[in-house]
Design a protein around this motif. Structure first.
Motif, PDB file in Angstrom:
ATOM      1  N   UNK A   1       0.848  -1.242  -0.040  1.00  0.00           N
ATOM      2  CA  UNK A   1      -0.205  -0.079  -0.060  1.00  0.00           C
ATOM      3  C   UNK A   1       0.835   1.148   0.053  1.00  0.00           C
ATOM      4  N   UNK A   2       1.998   1.207   0.945  1.00  0.00           N
ATOM      5  CA  UNK A   2       2.863   2.329   1.122  1.00  0.00           C
ATOM      6  C   UNK A   2       3.537   2.740  -0.375  1.00  0.00           C
TER       7      UNK A   2
ATOM      8  N   UNK B   1       6.360  11.416  -2.796  1.00  0.00           N
ATOM      9  CA  UNK B   1       7.496  12.274  -3.107  1.00  0.00           C
ATOM     10  C   UNK B   1       8.463  12.108  -2.423  1.00  0.00           C
ATOM     11  N   UNK B   2       8.400  12.503  -1.094  1.00  0.00           N
ATOM     12  CA  UNK B   2       9.545  12.495   0.051  1.00  0.00           C
ATOM     13  C   UNK B   2       9.177  10.940   0.872  1.00  0.00           C
TER      14      UNK B   2
END
Length: 158
Positions: A7-8, A14-15
């Motif tokens: 999921x992550x 972006x960061x």
């Protein structure tokens, strides 16, 4: 990888390296920096999740474990020259630098930073771990990590 890790990575943040969980502790006792560093190394050696690395492969990601000798997570920041009025900001900036230094690909994925403000002011210990480490090893919550470090320090002082 676990479902939460999938999921992550699907989020394509972006960061992504800066997505972490941290706790800043005020140390009540004087523990030599060398003992804290060794305790951090022992904790990292004992818990595989603290040696996780992630890299993109094709359209997905894989996780791998770095060897036990993957470098120390420990750093020391001397804040002895910082005036009382600026100390809070200096601690915040040091914590932000440590958290920004987390690197999912080459490590470290966690940091243990001793902040020493000198002049009889209490030292602080920052524990920061990338979110993927925390979800990979659910027992590594702040209070448990603190207990493990306390136990390691106790054992190392014998």
């Amino acid at each position: 990888m676990t479902p939460i890790q999938h999921w992550y990575f699907e989020r394509d943040l972006e960061e992504a390296h800066h997505f972490n969980q941290a706790v800043l502790l005020e140390l009540r006792r004087e523990v030599p920096a060398e003992v804290l560093e060794r305790a951090g190394q022992e904790l990292q050696r004992h818990h595989d999740a603290l040696r996780l690395r992630f890299r993109p492969v094709g359209s997905g990601w894989v996780q791998e474990f770095a060897g036990e000798e993957c470098g120390s997570p420990f750093a020391r920041v001397d804040l002895g020259d910082v005036e009382d009025a600026e100390l809070s900001l200096a601690v915040t900036r040091a914590a932000e630098r440590a958290q920004a230094s987390l690197d999912m690909g080459s490590g470290p994925v966690w940091r243990m930073v001793l902040m020493d403000p000198g002049r009889d002011r209490p030292r602080r210990l920052l524990l920061a771990a990338h979110h993927l480490v925390a979800v990979s090893y659910t027992h590594l919550r702040a209070h448990e990590t603190t207990s493990l470090i306390s136990y390691a320090v106790f054992c190392l002082k014998k």
